[in-house]
Design a protein around this motif. Structure first.
Motif, PDB file in Angstrom:
ATOM      1  N   ALA A  33       0.822  -1.215   0.000  1.00 23.50           N
ATOM      2  CA  ALA A  33       0.000   0.000   0.000  1.00 23.50           C
ATOM      3  C   ALA A  33       0.853   1.261   0.000  1.00 23.50           C
ATOM      4  N   LEU A  34       1.964   1.251   0.755  1.00 23.60           N
ATOM      5  CA  LEU A  34       2.818   2.441   0.827  1.00 23.60           C
ATOM      6  C   LEU A  34       3.558   2.679  -0.479  1.00 23.60           C
ATOM      7  N   GLN A  37      -4.133   4.704   9.299  1.00 25.96           N
ATOM      8  CA  GLN A  37      -3.089   5.010  10.285  1.00 25.96           C
ATOM      9  C   GLN A  37      -1.737   5.252   9.615  1.00 25.96           C
ATOM     10  N   ALA A  38      -1.479   4.543   8.515  1.00 24.59           N
ATOM     11  CA  ALA A  38      -0.202   4.684   7.817  1.00 24.59           C
ATOM     12  C   ALA A  38      -0.220   5.810   6.785  1.00 24.59           C
ATOM     13  N   GLY A  39      -1.315   6.556   6.737  1.00 27.12           N
ATOM     14  CA  GLY A  39      -1.393   7.706   5.833  1.00 27.12           C
ATOM     15  C   GLY A  39      -1.551   7.329   4.374  1.00 27.12           C
ATOM     16  N   VAL A  40      -2.131   6.162   4.093  1.00 24.26           N
ATOM     17  CA  VAL A  40      -2.338   5.728   2.698  1.00 24.26           C
ATOM     18  C   VAL A  40      -3.545   6.471   2.124  1.00 24.26           C
ATOM     19  N   SER A  41      -3.320   7.217   1.060  1.00 28.60           N
ATOM     20  CA  SER A  41      -4.358   8.113   0.521  1.00 28.60           C
ATOM     21  C   SER A  41      -5.192   7.408  -0.548  1.00 28.60           C
ATOM     22  N   PHE A  42      -5.787   6.264  -0.182  1.00 22.10           N
ATOM     23  CA  PHE A  42      -6.578   5.526  -1.172  1.00 22.10           C
ATOM     24  C   PHE A  42      -7.854   6.301  -1.512  1.00 22.10           C
ATOM     25  N   THR A  43      -8.255   6.184  -2.766  1.00 15.68           N
ATOM     26  CA  THR A  43      -9.479   6.853  -3.232  1.00 15.68           C
ATOM     27  C   THR A  43     -10.649   5.876  -3.294  1.00 15.68           C
ATOM     28  N   ASP A  44     -10.327   4.575  -3.391  1.00 13.90           N
ATOM     29  CA  ASP A  44     -11.374   3.555  -3.520  1.00 13.90           C
ATOM     30  C   ASP A  44     -11.026   2.353  -2.653  1.00 13.90           C
ATOM     31  N   PHE A  45     -12.015   1.830  -1.954  1.00 16.60           N
ATOM     32  CA  PHE A  45     -11.834   0.623  -1.136  1.00 16.60           C
ATOM     33  C   PHE A  45     -12.912  -0.370  -1.558  1.00 16.60           C
ATOM     34  N   THR A  46     -12.481  -1.428  -2.239  1.00 20.98           N
ATOM     35  CA  THR A  46     -13.421  -2.414  -2.766  1.00 20.98           C
ATOM     36  C   THR A  46     -13.538  -3.610  -1.831  1.00 20.98           C
ATOM     37  N   ARG A  47     -14.743  -4.041  -1.608  1.00 24.74           N
ATOM     38  CA  ARG A  47     -14.991  -5.301  -0.900  1.00 24.74           C
ATOM     39  C   ARG A  47     -15.678  -6.232  -1.891  1.00 24.74           C
ATOM     40  N   THR A  89      10.507  19.101  -0.570  1.00 30.78           N
ATOM     41  CA  THR A  89       9.581  18.925  -1.689  1.00 30.78           C
ATOM     42  C   THR A  89       9.604  17.482  -2.198  1.00 30.78           C
ATOM     43  N   LEU A  90      10.817  16.935  -2.349  1.00 33.25           N
ATOM     44  CA  LEU A  90      10.962  15.587  -2.898  1.00 33.25           C
ATOM     45  C   LEU A  90      10.520  14.498  -1.923  1.00 33.25           C
ATOM     46  N   LEU A  91      10.552  14.790  -0.629  1.00 36.29           N
ATOM     47  CA  LEU A  91      10.186  13.796   0.382  1.00 36.29           C
ATOM     48  C   LEU A  91       8.682  13.740   0.661  1.00 36.29           C
ATOM     49  N   GLN A  92       7.915  14.643   0.074  1.00 36.92           N
ATOM     50  CA  GLN A  92       6.467  14.684   0.352  1.00 36.92           C
ATOM     51  C   GLN A  92       5.741  13.359   0.087  1.00 36.92           C
ATOM     52  N   PRO A  93       6.085  12.625  -0.981  1.00 33.70           N
ATOM     53  CA  PRO A  93       5.356  11.365  -1.198  1.00 33.70           C
ATOM     54  C   PRO A  93       5.647  10.295  -0.147  1.00 33.70           C
ATOM     55  N   VAL A  94       6.771  10.421   0.548  1.00 36.62           N
ATOM     56  CA  VAL A  94       7.204   9.376   1.481  1.00 36.62           C
ATOM     57  C   VAL A  94       6.881   9.739   2.920  1.00 36.62           C
ATOM     58  N   VAL A  95       7.227  10.955   3.331  1.00 36.14           N
ATOM     59  CA  VAL A  95       6.979  11.404   4.708  1.00 36.14           C
ATOM     60  C   VAL A  95       6.164  12.703   4.668  1.00 36.14           C
ATOM     61  N   PRO A  96       4.879  12.614   4.318  1.00 38.49           N
ATOM     62  CA  PRO A  96       4.092  13.829   4.058  1.00 38.49           C
ATOM     63  C   PRO A  96       4.011  14.787   5.237  1.00 38.49           C
ATOM     64  N   HIS A  97       3.855  14.288   6.463  1.00 40.01           N
ATOM     65  CA  HIS A  97       3.710  15.175   7.620  1.00 40.01           C
ATOM     66  C   HIS A  97       5.028  15.893   7.916  1.00 40.01           C
TER      67      HIS A  97
END
Length: 570
Positions: free
Chosen positions: A46-47, A105-115, A501-509
């Motif tokens: 997911a990350l 909790q891990a900050g995964v910015s998913f847009t869709d969650f399928t069951r 700027t470059l680290l935003q995708p990995v450590v956003p906070h």
């Protein structure tokens, strides 16, 4: 009936989506099996997908989605629910909630969650089955072989080994996973996989980047040179009730893997509106499910008249102190515990920095603490603290750059005797100037760990630059020294702005905290217009003279050894 050759799929079906700026892209994780709680292997998939999506958004490359979810049908779910004393829907509801929670909790910015238990998904699966049936890709036949319940698949003799079970009796197990297999004979629907050897080989040879990294691409090509038997795609309903019934044959249940793979279509509106997104899809998957995604899924799609996904991005597994994670060993790493100990950004950084897709990676707490303290707390956090300290930057501003102190040269060897910058300083400037393109290339090549390695190396170089020139020793009251002091700080802050700027995708906070401290506005944090040290090239710098943001404390808190953490909690 014996397998027959299907009509050759058109090149249009095999071709990939048009490339270019502004195009859509669907990133996906596997949908996770809902027979147990999440572990770090799930979160790693997911990350990786999350970091790729975040990087794409920073490049303003076009609309993007990240889909994930839970795979809720199959014999394993049926058995796990019975063992837990609950119904399959109750078990799936609980475990699906655990996955949602862990991803959030891990900050995964998913847009869709399928069951897969959802009506929209089941409708898509039934339609897909109908497409396979109508094109003649299915036939009913008797099938017998070694069946592995945990893997929900039949395995050939070549993938089995002789072992002894817990009672010392001889048994057969899967070579790859060690799971026990049982001889099973059923009448099932079969998919004519054998008819798709040539189309699959053509697809892969025409698209060498379809499977990354390359060792996995080569593995799939080797599989296609081996025996490619037809695939059993249903199970007797008497054995498996928890699944989607085969349309027009209530005695059979659709094979759980066919059901699960269709989630990549159902999430984008199959069978009506999927064309807006498909086949511009990048699947992030673990190596244990490569065959399902790189052989079975493309073949099923081609049979149904659809193109294979654009790319399949494959990663290896996480071990714990050299051992495979397993419940019996009691070494399964809980993501929630990791986030509690190391923070969201610490957990994300470690997995993405240490995870190498081509090979298995090892996890243990001491390794995490050492890496995060060294690269986040000391190297990056320490540099930010030292370069923004009130003792050397009392005005709390983005200092001015002095061209006479750091004149532009075409070759760092020409720098001698010009200004106050050394050859090493020019090497630093060249390294940071080329960093965004390097990082973009590594993200595109599914080598996020290499991107982070390059950033960490530049951070070390910047610390060397700062230490070499000792700005705290310079006297602001002296005009020449003040100009050089401000130039040192300007170069350092410019480097930090690029890293943030470059680290935003990995450590956003953490990246947000760093960029806010440097007074970089939200609209100035994209990658498409990222510039570095504009004043060195004689251009204006929009940050020069700007008041810095508030000091909100250390960037990343140093971690204590695990024993100390445990003692404090006790």
């Amino acid at each position: 009936r014996p397998p027959r050759r299907l009509p050759r799929p058109s090149r249009r079906a095999i071709g990939t989506a048009a490339a270019g700026p502004g195009r859509r892209l669907l990133l996906s994780t596997p949908i996770f099996y809902a027979n147990g709680p999440p572990h770090i292997g799930h979160l790693y998939s997911a990350l990786l997908a999350d970091a790729l999506l975040r990087h794409r958004r920073l490049r303003a490359a076009g609309p993007g989605r990240l889909c994930t979810g839970t795979d809720e049908h199959g014999l394993k779910i049926q058995q796990a629910a019975a063992a837990a004393g609950m119904s399959p829907p109750e078990l799936c509801e609980r475990v699906s909630g655990l996955f949602r929670q862990a991803l959030a909790q891990a900050g995964v910015s998913f847009t869709d969650f399928t069951r897969t238990s959802e009506p929209r998904h089941q409708r898509a699966v039934r339609h897909f089955w109908g497409a396979l049936r109508d094109c003649g890709a299915l036939y009913k036949g008797s099938y017998e072989g070694w069946y592995c319940t945990p893997e929900e698949s039949f395995l050939p003799e070549s993938q089995l080994a002789e072992r002894k079970d817990a009672q010392g009796r001889p048994c057969k197990v899967s070579l790859e996973t060690g799971h026990e297999v049982h001889w099973t004979k059923e009448e099932n629907y079969m998919f004519r996989l054998s008819a798709f050897r040539d189309p699959l080989q053509n697809w892969l040879r025409d698209n060498p980047r379809a499977i990354s990294p390359d060792p996995f691409y080569q593995r799939v090509l080797r599989w296609l040179d081996e025996d490619l038997p037809d695939l059993s795609v249903s199970r007797e309903r008497s054995r498996l009730q928890w699944g989607i019934p085969v349309p027009s044959d209530p005695t059979q249940t659709i094979y759980v893997w066919v059901d699960a793979l269709v989630n990549y279509l159902s999430v984008v509106g199959y069978p009506e509106s999927h064309g807006a997104w498909w086949p511009a899809a990048h699947h992030v998957v673990g190596k244990d499910i490569l065959k399902f995604h790189a052989l079975y899924w493309p073949a099923l799609l081609l049979a149904a008249g659809l193109a294979p996904p654009e790319r399949i991005l494959v990663h290896s597994h996480w071990t714990v102190r050299g051992q495979k994670m397993s419940k019996s060993l009691g070494n399964v790493v809980d993501p929630a515990t990791c986030v509690g100990q190391y923070g969201v950004d610490g957990f994300r950084y470690f997995l993405l920095r240490q995870g190498v897709p081509e090979r298995d990676c090892d996890y243990y707490d001491e390794k995490v603490v050492k890496l995060l303290n060294s690269e986040l707390a000391d190297a990056l956090g320490g540099l930010l603290n030292r370069s923004t300290a009130s003792s050397i930057n009392p005005s709390n501003t983005y200092p001015c750059f002095s061209e006479p102190c750091f004149p532009k040269v075409l070759d760092s060897r020409e720098a001698k005797g010009m200004g106050r910058a050394s050859a090493e300083d020019y090497e630093l400037v060249a390294a940071v100037a080329s960093l965004p393109a390097q990082v973009a290339g590594y993200f595109e090549g599914f080598q996020i760990y290499k991107a982070l390695e390059c950033i960490a190396q530049c951070v070390r170089q910047t610390n060397g630059f700062f230490q070499r020139h000792r700005p705290w020793k310079l006297d602001r009251r002296d005009t020449e020294e003040r100009l050089w002091l401000d130039t040192i700080l300007h170069v350092t802050l410019e480097c930090l702005r690029v890293y943030g700027t470059l680290l935003q995708p990995v450590v956003p906070h953490m990246a947000d905290k760093l960029l806010s401290r440097l007074a970089v506005e939200p609209g100035e944090r994209g990658l498409s217009d990222l510039t570095f040290l504009a004043r060195y090239d004689g251009k204006p710098c929009p940050f020069e003279g700007r008041q810095l943001g508030p000091d909100t404390g250390v960037l990343f808190q140093r971690l204590e050894k695990l024993e100390t953490m445990k003692n404090r909690k006790q």
